[in-house]
Design an enzyme around this catalytic site. Structure first.
Site, PDB file in Angstrom:
ATOM      1  N   GLU A 231       0.830  -1.190   0.000  1.00 16.12           N
ATOM      2  CA  GLU A 231       0.000   0.000   0.000  1.00 16.12           C
ATOM      3  C   GLU A 231       0.873   1.251   0.000  1.00 16.12           C
ATOM      4  O   GLU A 231       1.961   1.263   0.581  1.00 16.12           O
ATOM      5  CB  GLU A 231      -0.896  -0.004   1.234  1.00 16.12           C
ATOM      6  CG  GLU A 231      -1.786  -1.229   1.248  1.00 16.12           C
ATOM      7  CD  GLU A 231      -2.804  -1.225   2.377  1.00 16.12           C
ATOM      8  OE1 GLU A 231      -3.863  -1.810   2.174  1.00 16.12           O
ATOM      9  OE2 GLU A 231      -2.534  -0.648   3.432  1.00 16.12           O
TER      10      GLU A 231
ATOM     11  N   CYS B  39       3.586   8.540   1.028  1.00 18.87           N
ATOM     12  CA  CYS B  39       4.112   7.596   2.008  1.00 18.87           C
ATOM     13  C   CYS B  39       4.322   6.263   1.283  1.00 18.87           C
ATOM     14  O   CYS B  39       3.346   5.634   0.865  1.00 18.87           O
ATOM     15  CB  CYS B  39       3.080   7.484   3.127  1.00 18.87           C
ATOM     16  SG  CYS B  39       3.521   6.311   4.401  1.00 18.87           S
TER      17      CYS B  39
ATOM     18  N   CYS C 286       6.661  -7.199   7.574  1.00 17.57           N
ATOM     19  CA  CYS C 286       7.818  -6.675   8.297  1.00 17.57           C
ATOM     20  C   CYS C 286       8.175  -7.643   9.409  1.00 17.57           C
ATOM     21  O   CYS C 286       7.302  -8.084  10.157  1.00 17.57           O
ATOM     22  CB  CYS C 286       7.492  -5.299   8.881  1.00 17.57           C
ATOM     23  SG  CYS C 286       8.857  -4.566   9.794  1.00 17.57           S
TER      24      CYS C 286
ATOM     25  N   CYS D 252       6.632  -5.243  15.684  1.00 16.57           N
ATOM     26  CA  CYS D 252       6.174  -4.335  16.743  1.00 16.57           C
ATOM     27  C   CYS D 252       4.728  -4.723  17.062  1.00 16.57           C
ATOM     28  O   CYS D 252       3.927  -4.945  16.156  1.00 16.57           O
ATOM     29  CB  CYS D 252       6.264  -2.884  16.280  1.00 16.57           C
ATOM     30  SG  CYS D 252       7.941  -2.443  15.800  1.00 16.57           S
TER      31      CYS D 252
ATOM     32  N   CYS E  97       1.525  -2.828  15.524  1.00 14.73           N
ATOM     33  CA  CYS E  97       1.508  -2.446  14.103  1.00 14.73           C
ATOM     34  C   CYS E  97       0.871  -3.538  13.242  1.00 14.73           C
ATOM     35  O   CYS E  97       1.229  -4.714  13.353  1.00 14.73           O
ATOM     36  CB  CYS E  97       2.944  -2.179  13.654  1.00 14.73           C
ATOM     37  SG  CYS E  97       3.097  -1.859  11.897  1.00 14.73           S
TER      38      CYS E  97
ATOM     39  N   GLY F 215       6.766  -1.950   6.056  1.00 15.05           N
ATOM     40  CA  GLY F 215       8.136  -2.446   6.076  1.00 15.05           C
ATOM     41  C   GLY F 215       9.105  -1.535   6.788  1.00 15.05           C
ATOM     42  O   GLY F 215       8.797  -0.382   7.110  1.00 15.05           O
ATOM     43  N   GLU F 216      10.294  -2.083   7.033  1.00 16.35           N
ATOM     44  CA  GLU F 216      11.351  -1.332   7.712  1.00 16.35           C
ATOM     45  C   GLU F 216      12.401  -0.975   6.652  1.00 16.35           C
ATOM     46  O   GLU F 216      13.109  -1.853   6.142  1.00 16.35           O
ATOM     47  CB  GLU F 216      11.949  -2.210   8.829  1.00 16.35           C
ATOM     48  CG  GLU F 216      13.260  -1.735   9.409  1.00 16.35           C
ATOM     49  CD  GLU F 216      13.237  -0.289   9.928  1.00 16.35           C
ATOM     50  OE1 GLU F 216      12.346   0.065  10.703  1.00 16.35           O
ATOM     51  OE2 GLU F 216      14.144   0.474   9.538  1.00 16.35           O
TER      52      GLU F 216
ATOM     53  N   SER G 155      11.963   6.673   7.930  1.00 12.84           N
ATOM     54  CA  SER G 155      11.554   6.353   9.297  1.00 12.84           C
ATOM     55  C   SER G 155      12.040   4.954   9.648  1.00 12.84           C
ATOM     56  O   SER G 155      11.855   4.015   8.883  1.00 12.84           O
ATOM     57  CB  SER G 155      10.025   6.411   9.397  1.00 12.84           C
ATOM     58  OG  SER G 155       9.604   6.030  10.696  1.00 12.84           O
TER      59      SER G 155
ATOM     60  N   SER H  37      10.937   5.739  15.201  1.00 18.65           N
ATOM     61  CA  SER H  37       9.754   5.283  15.933  1.00 18.65           C
ATOM     62  C   SER H  37      10.190   4.912  17.337  1.00 18.65           C
ATOM     63  O   SER H  37      10.756   3.846  17.556  1.00 18.65           O
ATOM     64  CB  SER H  37       9.141   4.064  15.233  1.00 18.65           C
ATOM     65  OG  SER H  37       8.702   4.436  13.956  1.00 18.65           O
ATOM     66  N   LEU H  38       9.942   5.814  18.266  1.00 15.83           N
ATOM     67  CA  LEU H  38      10.423   5.615  19.632  1.00 15.83           C
ATOM     68  C   LEU H  38       9.398   4.810  20.440  1.00 15.83           C
ATOM     69  O   LEU H  38       9.685   3.717  20.915  1.00 15.83           O
ATOM     70  CB  LEU H  38      10.694   6.986  20.257  1.00 15.83           C
ATOM     71  CG  LEU H  38      11.508   7.031  21.526  1.00 15.83           C
ATOM     72  CD1 LEU H  38      12.816   6.285  21.401  1.00 15.83           C
ATOM     73  CD2 LEU H  38      11.778   8.489  21.911  1.00 15.83           C
ATOM     74  N   ASN H  39       8.249   5.362  20.575  1.00  8.87           N
ATOM     75  CA  ASN H  39       7.068   4.628  21.087  1.00  8.87           C
ATOM     76  C   ASN H  39       7.131   4.145  22.532  1.00  8.87           C
ATOM     77  O   ASN H  39       6.099   3.779  23.093  1.00  8.87           O
ATOM     78  CB  ASN H  39       6.718   3.435  20.193  1.00  8.87           C
ATOM     79  CG  ASN H  39       6.427   3.855  18.768  1.00  8.87           C
ATOM     80  OD1 ASN H  39       6.063   4.998  18.536  1.00  8.87           O
ATOM     81  ND2 ASN H  39       6.608   2.968  17.821  1.00  8.87           N
TER      82      ASN H  39
ATOM     83  N   CYS I  63      -1.400   5.642   9.962  1.00 10.06           N
ATOM     84  CA  CYS I  63      -0.181   5.010  10.461  1.00 10.06           C
ATOM     85  C   CYS I  63      -0.503   3.676  11.092  1.00 10.06           C
ATOM     86  O   CYS I  63      -1.386   3.582  11.939  1.00 10.06           O
ATOM     87  CB  CYS I  63       0.457   5.865  11.545  1.00 10.06           C
ATOM     88  SG  CYS I  63       1.017   7.427  10.986  1.00 10.06           S
TER      89      CYS I  63
HETATM   90  N1  SAH Z   1       9.231   0.548   9.877  1.00  7.99           N
HETATM   91  C1  SAH Z   1       9.399   1.946   9.952  1.00  7.99           C
HETATM   92  C2  SAH Z   1       8.552   2.660   8.940  1.00  7.99           C
HETATM   93  C3  SAH Z   1       7.058   2.500   9.169  1.00  7.99           C
HETATM   94  S1  SAH Z   1       6.502   3.977   9.846  1.00  7.99           S
HETATM   95  C4  SAH Z   1       9.153   2.434  11.358  1.00  7.99           C
HETATM   96  O1  SAH Z   1       8.632   1.675  12.151  1.00  7.99           O
HETATM   97  O2  SAH Z   1       9.533   3.565  11.645  1.00  7.99           O
HETATM   98  C5  SAH Z   1       5.037   3.515  10.593  1.00  7.99           C
HETATM   99  C6  SAH Z   1       4.794   4.406  11.825  1.00  7.99           C
HETATM  100  O3  SAH Z   1       3.479   4.129  12.314  1.00  7.99           O
HETATM  101  C7  SAH Z   1       5.748   4.094  12.950  1.00  7.99           C
HETATM  102  O4  SAH Z   1       6.169   5.280  13.560  1.00  7.99           O
HETATM  103  C8  SAH Z   1       4.923   3.296  13.932  1.00  7.99           C
HETATM  104  O5  SAH Z   1       5.370   3.508  15.241  1.00  7.99           O
HETATM  105  C9  SAH Z   1       3.536   3.848  13.684  1.00  7.99           C
HETATM  106  N2  SAH Z   1       2.495   2.872  13.955  1.00  7.99           N
HETATM  107  C10 SAH Z   1       2.547   1.543  13.774  1.00  7.99           C
HETATM  108  N3  SAH Z   1       1.371   0.976  14.112  1.00  7.99           N
HETATM  109  C11 SAH Z   1       0.562   1.977  14.511  1.00  7.99           C
HETATM  110  C12 SAH Z   1      -0.800   2.029  14.939  1.00  7.99           C
HETATM  111  N4  SAH Z   1      -1.541   0.941  14.997  1.00  7.99           N
HETATM  112  N5  SAH Z   1      -1.321   3.225  15.242  1.00  7.99           N
HETATM  113  C13 SAH Z   1      -0.581   4.359  15.133  1.00  7.99           C
HETATM  114  N6  SAH Z   1       0.689   4.375  14.701  1.00  7.99           N
HETATM  115  C14 SAH Z   1       1.265   3.193  14.401  1.00  7.99           C
HETATM  116 FE1  SF4 Z   2       7.804  -2.918  11.053  1.00  9.80          FE
HETATM  117 FE2  SF4 Z   2       7.725  -0.263  11.498  1.00  9.80          FE
HETATM  118 FE3  SF4 Z   2       5.515  -1.774  11.838  1.00  9.80          FE
HETATM  119 FE4  SF4 Z   2       7.556  -2.003  13.527  1.00  9.80          FE
HETATM  120  S1  SF4 Z   2       6.263  -0.165  13.211  1.00  9.80           S
HETATM  121  S2  SF4 Z   2       6.434  -3.718  12.606  1.00  9.80           S
HETATM  122  S3  SF4 Z   2       9.291  -1.721  12.171  1.00  9.80           S
HETATM  123  S4  SF4 Z   2       6.598  -1.398   9.933  1.00  9.80           S
END
Ligand code: SAH
Ligand code: SF4
Length: 350
Positions: free
Chosen positions: A92, A105, A112, A116, A119, A161-162, A193, A214-216, A333
């Site tokens: 997508e 985007c 991936c 996480c 996600c 993906g990463e 990212s 992506s700190l989270n 996201c």
């Molecule tokens: N793999 C890379 C690029 C993907 S960016 C990365 O993780 O940075 C996708 C972004 O969406 C990341 O910052 C992730 O933390 C955020 N994300 C993932 N799942 C989410 C969700 N369910 N709700 C809101 N943000 C989310």
């Molecule tokens: Fe992969 Fe980024 Fe999703 Fe983590 S947040 S599973 S690194 S796509």
């Protein structure tokens, strides 16, 4: 013999390929100009090339882009595209309008492996690393389908993906996005990212693009609980790489911080987040959790989101709440996933 796909070459690998085949080096720039600048792929129309070279082009390359199989438009005008990547796989791509600008985007992988927990993409194991042409192709197909007056001004690697798990394709694709003979976008308009593959962050420094992380999680215990990569590269190591990025680029970093109800959204977390990020000139994008069919988490209440943001501001962090775009078409996201069975076209979550 199978011919290479033109869209898999950046300018330097195209020059090498042409020179090896006995052609002039400057043909690479000419071809880039026609194909990326003018979107012409029919050799007969490439009028500044010699007749002989024009005849050679179809023997040298194929021009193959991923097929766009569907397009959904959100109530907020965000667009989501589905691309066929062969073998029943798809990715997508999301076009996000904001104040007259358009950000694309793009995805770098199907699924991936970083898994996480929050996600939707991470729920799908890695099925394929995209090729250069499959990454650049997302941009070209979207651009070719838009009216002339709409220009994509920013590209973010924030789709599926990463990106740092697919450096071999992502960085040549960035070359094409940036090259003045290619798509000609400033490096500062391209953001990569990452979830924190710390040893590869120097590649982002070298590419001159912006870094988003992506700190989270605001401490190692919370972060390791939701992002397995933290067990390998903890927050301290990650921050070290971010500081190095800033030292070399002088660009502010973006920290993405997903708010998960009861997991990352307390005022104590806000204080920790402020403490760990203040060593790097940065802005913090808080992203309230977006639901998906395999959600194990809850989005905090509006008042909790507000309290969290205000606390960060009170402490002096530069914090923005990322506007949720395209949630009704599942383009927000963390909502991207290409498994059709889990993939409602529309979801009533607005
Ligand atoms: N793999 C890379 C690029 C993907 S960016 C990365 O993780 O940075 C996708 C972004 O969406 C990341 O910052 C992730 O933390 C955020 N994300 C993932 N799942 C989410 C969700 N369910 N709700 C809101 N943000 C989310
Ligand atoms: Fe992969 Fe980024 Fe999703 Fe983590 S947040 S599973 S690194 S796509």
């Amino acid at each position: 013999m199978e011919k290479p796909n033109f869209y898999d070459f950046n300018l330097s690998s195209l020059s090498d390929f042409l020179v090896e085949g006995g052609h002039k080096k400057f043909r690479a720039q000419q071809l880039f100009r026609w194909v990326y600048g003018l979107r012409v792929t029919d050799p007969e129309s490439m009028t500044n090339l010699s007749k002989e070279f024009r005849k050679d082009i179809p023997l040298l390359f194929d021009f193959i882009l991923p097929k766009k199989t569907s397009e959904l438009v959100s109530e907020d005008t965000t667009r989501k595209y589905l691309f066929d990547m062969g073998g029943g796989l798809s990715v997508e791509t999301v076009l996000i309008p904001s104040k007259g600008r358009y950000t694309l985007c793009v995805s770098s992988e199907v699924g991936c492996n970083l898994a996480c927990k929050f996600c939707f993409t991470g729920k799908q194991k890695l099925l394929k690393r995209l090729s250069v042409s499959e990454i650049v192709g997302q941009y070209l197909q979207v651009r070719d389908s838009l009216p002339e007056d709409i220009r994509i001004s920013n590209i973010v690697f924030m789709g599926m993906g990463e990106p740092l798990d697919n450096c071999q394709a992502v960085f040549p694709a960035i070359d094409i996005f940036h090259d003045s003979w290619g798509i000609n976008l400033s490096r500062k308009k391209i953001t990569v990212s990452t979830s924190g593959l710390v040893d590869r962050i120097p590649k982002i420094i070298n590419s001159g693009t912006r870094l988003a992380v992506s700190l989270n999680g605001s401490n190692d215990q919370v972060r390791s609980g939701i992002m397995p990569i933290n067990k390998k590269w903890n927050i301290e190591k990650l921050m070290g790489a971010c500081q190095e990025h800033y030292r070399q680029s002088k660009d502010r970093i973006t920290f993405e911080y997903v708010l998960l109800s009861g997991v990352t959204d307390s005022l104590e977390h806000a204080k920790e987040l402020h403490r760990i990020t203040r060593s790097v000139p940065s802005k913090i994008n808080i992203i309230p959790f977006n639901e998906h069919p395999q959600s194990d988490y809850k989005r905090p209440s509006e008042s909790q989101i507000d309290r969290f943001q205000k606390e960060m501001m009170r402490l002096g962090s530069h914090v923005l709440r990322r506007k949720t775009m395209g949630r009704d078409i599942y383009a927000a996201c963390g909502q991207l996933n290409s498994l059709a069975k889990d993939h409602p076209g529309k979801m009533s979550v607005l």
